[in-house]
Design an enzyme around this catalytic site. Structure first.
Site, PDB file in Angstrom:
ATOM      1  N   GLY A 145      35.917  44.892  52.264  1.00  9.32           N
ATOM      2  CA  GLY A 145      37.124  44.212  51.844  1.00  9.32           C
ATOM      3  C   GLY A 145      37.268  44.416  50.354  1.00  9.32           C
ATOM      4  O   GLY A 145      36.330  44.157  49.583  1.00  9.32           O
ATOM      5  N   ALA A 146      38.437  44.911  49.936  1.00 10.41           N
ATOM      6  CA  ALA A 146      38.591  45.321  48.539  1.00 10.41           C
ATOM      7  C   ALA A 146      38.198  44.242  47.527  1.00 10.41           C
ATOM      8  O   ALA A 146      37.422  44.514  46.598  1.00 10.41           O
ATOM      9  CB  ALA A 146      40.022  45.804  48.296  1.00 10.41           C
ATOM     10  N   ARG A 191      32.354  53.456  46.767  1.00  7.70           N
ATOM     11  CA  ARG A 191      33.532  53.506  47.648  1.00  7.70           C
ATOM     12  C   ARG A 191      34.703  54.041  46.821  1.00  7.70           C
ATOM     13  O   ARG A 191      35.238  53.313  45.979  1.00  7.70           O
ATOM     14  CB  ARG A 191      33.910  52.118  48.188  1.00  7.70           C
ATOM     15  CG  ARG A 191      32.955  51.474  49.155  1.00  7.70           C
ATOM     16  CD  ARG A 191      32.790  52.191  50.475  1.00  7.70           C
ATOM     17  NE  ARG A 191      33.992  52.338  51.265  1.00  7.70           N
ATOM     18  CZ  ARG A 191      34.461  51.441  52.126  1.00  7.70           C
ATOM     19  NH1 ARG A 191      33.843  50.280  52.262  1.00  7.70           N
ATOM     20  NH2 ARG A 191      35.538  51.703  52.842  1.00  7.70           N
ATOM     21  N   GLN A 200      36.097  46.310  62.642  1.00  6.29           N
ATOM     22  CA  GLN A 200      36.202  45.143  61.771  1.00  6.29           C
ATOM     23  C   GLN A 200      37.091  44.057  62.372  1.00  6.29           C
ATOM     24  O   GLN A 200      36.860  42.864  62.162  1.00  6.29           O
ATOM     25  CB  GLN A 200      36.747  45.546  60.397  1.00  6.29           C
ATOM     26  CG  GLN A 200      35.838  46.439  59.593  1.00  6.29           C
ATOM     27  CD  GLN A 200      36.184  47.900  59.745  1.00  6.29           C
ATOM     28  OE1 GLN A 200      36.628  48.332  60.813  1.00  6.29           O
ATOM     29  NE2 GLN A 200      36.002  48.684  58.696  1.00  6.29           N
ATOM     30  N   ASP A 234      43.839  48.452  50.388  1.00  6.05           N
ATOM     31  CA  ASP A 234      42.751  48.875  49.514  1.00  6.05           C
ATOM     32  C   ASP A 234      43.269  49.491  48.226  1.00  6.05           C
ATOM     33  O   ASP A 234      42.612  49.427  47.196  1.00  6.05           O
ATOM     34  CB  ASP A 234      41.847  49.862  50.247  1.00  6.05           C
ATOM     35  CG  ASP A 234      40.923  49.151  51.211  1.00  6.05           C
ATOM     36  OD1 ASP A 234      39.770  48.895  50.829  1.00  6.05           O
ATOM     37  OD2 ASP A 234      41.355  48.828  52.327  1.00  6.05           O
ATOM     38  N   ASN A 259      45.293  51.692  53.396  1.00  4.39           N
ATOM     39  CA  ASN A 259      44.586  50.605  54.075  1.00  4.39           C
ATOM     40  C   ASN A 259      43.788  51.210  55.224  1.00  4.39           C
ATOM     41  O   ASN A 259      43.791  52.424  55.435  1.00  4.39           O
ATOM     42  CB  ASN A 259      45.573  49.542  54.569  1.00  4.39           C
ATOM     43  CG  ASN A 259      44.870  48.257  54.989  1.00  4.39           C
ATOM     44  OD1 ASN A 259      44.038  47.726  54.249  1.00  4.39           O
ATOM     45  ND2 ASN A 259      45.186  47.758  56.168  1.00  4.39           N
ATOM     46  N   LYS A 260      43.115  50.370  55.964  1.00  6.83           N
ATOM     47  CA  LYS A 260      42.242  50.842  57.032  1.00  6.83           C
ATOM     48  C   LYS A 260      42.973  51.780  57.985  1.00  6.83           C
ATOM     49  O   LYS A 260      44.138  51.591  58.291  1.00  6.83           O
ATOM     50  CB  LYS A 260      41.681  49.641  57.799  1.00  6.83           C
ATOM     51  CG  LYS A 260      40.653  49.991  58.852  1.00  6.83           C
ATOM     52  CD  LYS A 260      39.509  50.827  58.302  1.00  6.83           C
ATOM     53  CE  LYS A 260      38.788  50.165  57.153  1.00  6.83           C
ATOM     54  NZ  LYS A 260      37.795  51.052  56.510  1.00  6.83           N
TER      55      LYS A 260
END
Length: 356
Positions: A52-53, A94, A199, A240, A250-251
């Site tokens: 999670g950012a 990351r 997730q 993100d 994002n994911k």
């Protein structure tokens, strides 16, 4: 009824170490890990033990402060050089999450004008703690703005985990659901499982159930049918990294949900703090997309599900074009449409507020 905010925190500072909730073990095991050096912190971020950012940013900030406490020198110049090297090392864990770089750079900047090594060490700890405190407040304000977009009885689809354990508390995309629970509103969440790391299945459903929030789990390929059959009224996701034009990383799977939202004529919202907006990145084309270990796709819980030697493409993120995003929800308010103008204006508003 469960206490709405009886949710474990993902990161805590404990003077000699950092304690994190190991999100890799959820929901079967609730395990807390002690990170005792910068290598532990790098591994925790890279291996998704913390994710999670905002939570990544908080953990990295504490990691930088922790390593600084362990470095012995009387030379302020050498100390600052050590901090800069640690900053670069942690930044490599990351490459997509802009909060990581934002938090690390904020700590480096905080010691620009200190006069001693001891002052620098203390400043780094205080700045890291401040980042976590501020993030909790930011998440609640994001939740309040987001909640204004929903009505009692709405059915909302989300992906991945942009919740309390991905932040200091409350989350971003999940924050309105906790606040709705607090205010007696009934919102039903549909959580997409989020292959390959799951997730949504492992984390989002777990934390919402801890708080007594109404949640239903679906597989990723059920999204279109779910929107149609369950009368989904909106999609809300975290981010993100958000480029200056509103393009949002994002994911993986987020882009597909945005396309579905457009096809069904329902709003697609992005909820994220200002720290996730990267005005130096002009469009989504400039956002690096992390590709992860093929075994995340070929194995589930350590068991191989695909033939040995099969080619695998495993991007961790995708980029949703800004024209598919109905609104970007931040702690400073809701931005709609003209992102290239309105996103910089949010930062100008923030600067004016800090100057008062």
């Amino acid at each position: 009824m469960a206490e709405p905010f009886a949710i474990p925190r993902s990161v805590e500072w404990n003077d000699t170490h950092i304690t994190i909730l190991n999100q890799q073990k959820l929901p079967l095991v609730t395990e807390y890990l002690e990170l005792k050096n910068i290598e532990d912190v790098w591994d925790a971020i890279a291996a998704l033990k913390v994710r999670g950012a905002p939570a990544i940013g908080i953990t990295a900030a504490y990691g930088l402060a922790l390593s600084a406490q362990q470095y012995e020198t009387e030379s302020l110049e050498k100390f600052k050089e050590h901090v800069r090297k640690d900053r670069d090392y942690l930044a490599s864990s990351r490459p997509t999450a802009v909060n990581l770089f934002w938090a690390l750079d904020r700590l480096v900047s905080s010691i620009a004008h200190v006069s001693s090594v001891n002052e620098a060490k203390t400043t780094l700890i205080h700045e890291a703690i401040r980042i976590q405190i501020e993030d909790e407040d930011v998440c609640r304000r994001i939740g309040e703005h987001a909640l204004s977009l929903f009505q009692n009885g709405d059915r909302v689809l989300t992906i991945c985990n942009a919740g309390s354990i991905a932040t200091a508390r409350y989350g971003t995309a999940l924050a309105p659901f906790y606040l709705a629970k607090e205010k007696g509103m009934n919102l039903h969440v549909y959580a997409s499982e989020t292959r390959p790391v799951l997730q949504g299945a492992r984390l989002t459903t777990w934390e919402l159930m801890q708080a007594g929030v109404d949640v239903t789990l679906i597989t990723d390929n059920m999204a279109a049918q779910t929107i149609k059959a369950k009368n989904i009224t909106a999609v809300i996701v975290g981010a993100d990294r958000i480029a200056a034009n509103g393009d949002t990383a994002n994911k993986i799977g987020t882009f597909g949900l945005a396309l579905l939202a457009k096809a069904f004529g329902i709003p697609f919202y992005v909820a994220a703090p200002l720290s996730t907006i990267d005005l130096a990145t002009k469009t989504g084309e400039e956002i690096p997309i992390e590709e992860r270990n093929p075994e995340e796709v070929t194995h589930i819980a350590g068991t191989r599900i695909a033939p040995e030697g099969v080619n695998v493409y495993n991007p961790a993120f995708d980029v949703t074009p800004h024209d598919l995003i109905t609104a970007i929800i931040t702690e400073k308010g809701i931005v709609r449409g003209n992102y290239e103008t309105e996103l910089p204006a949010l930062f100008a508003k923030e600067a004016r507020h800090e100057a008062i």
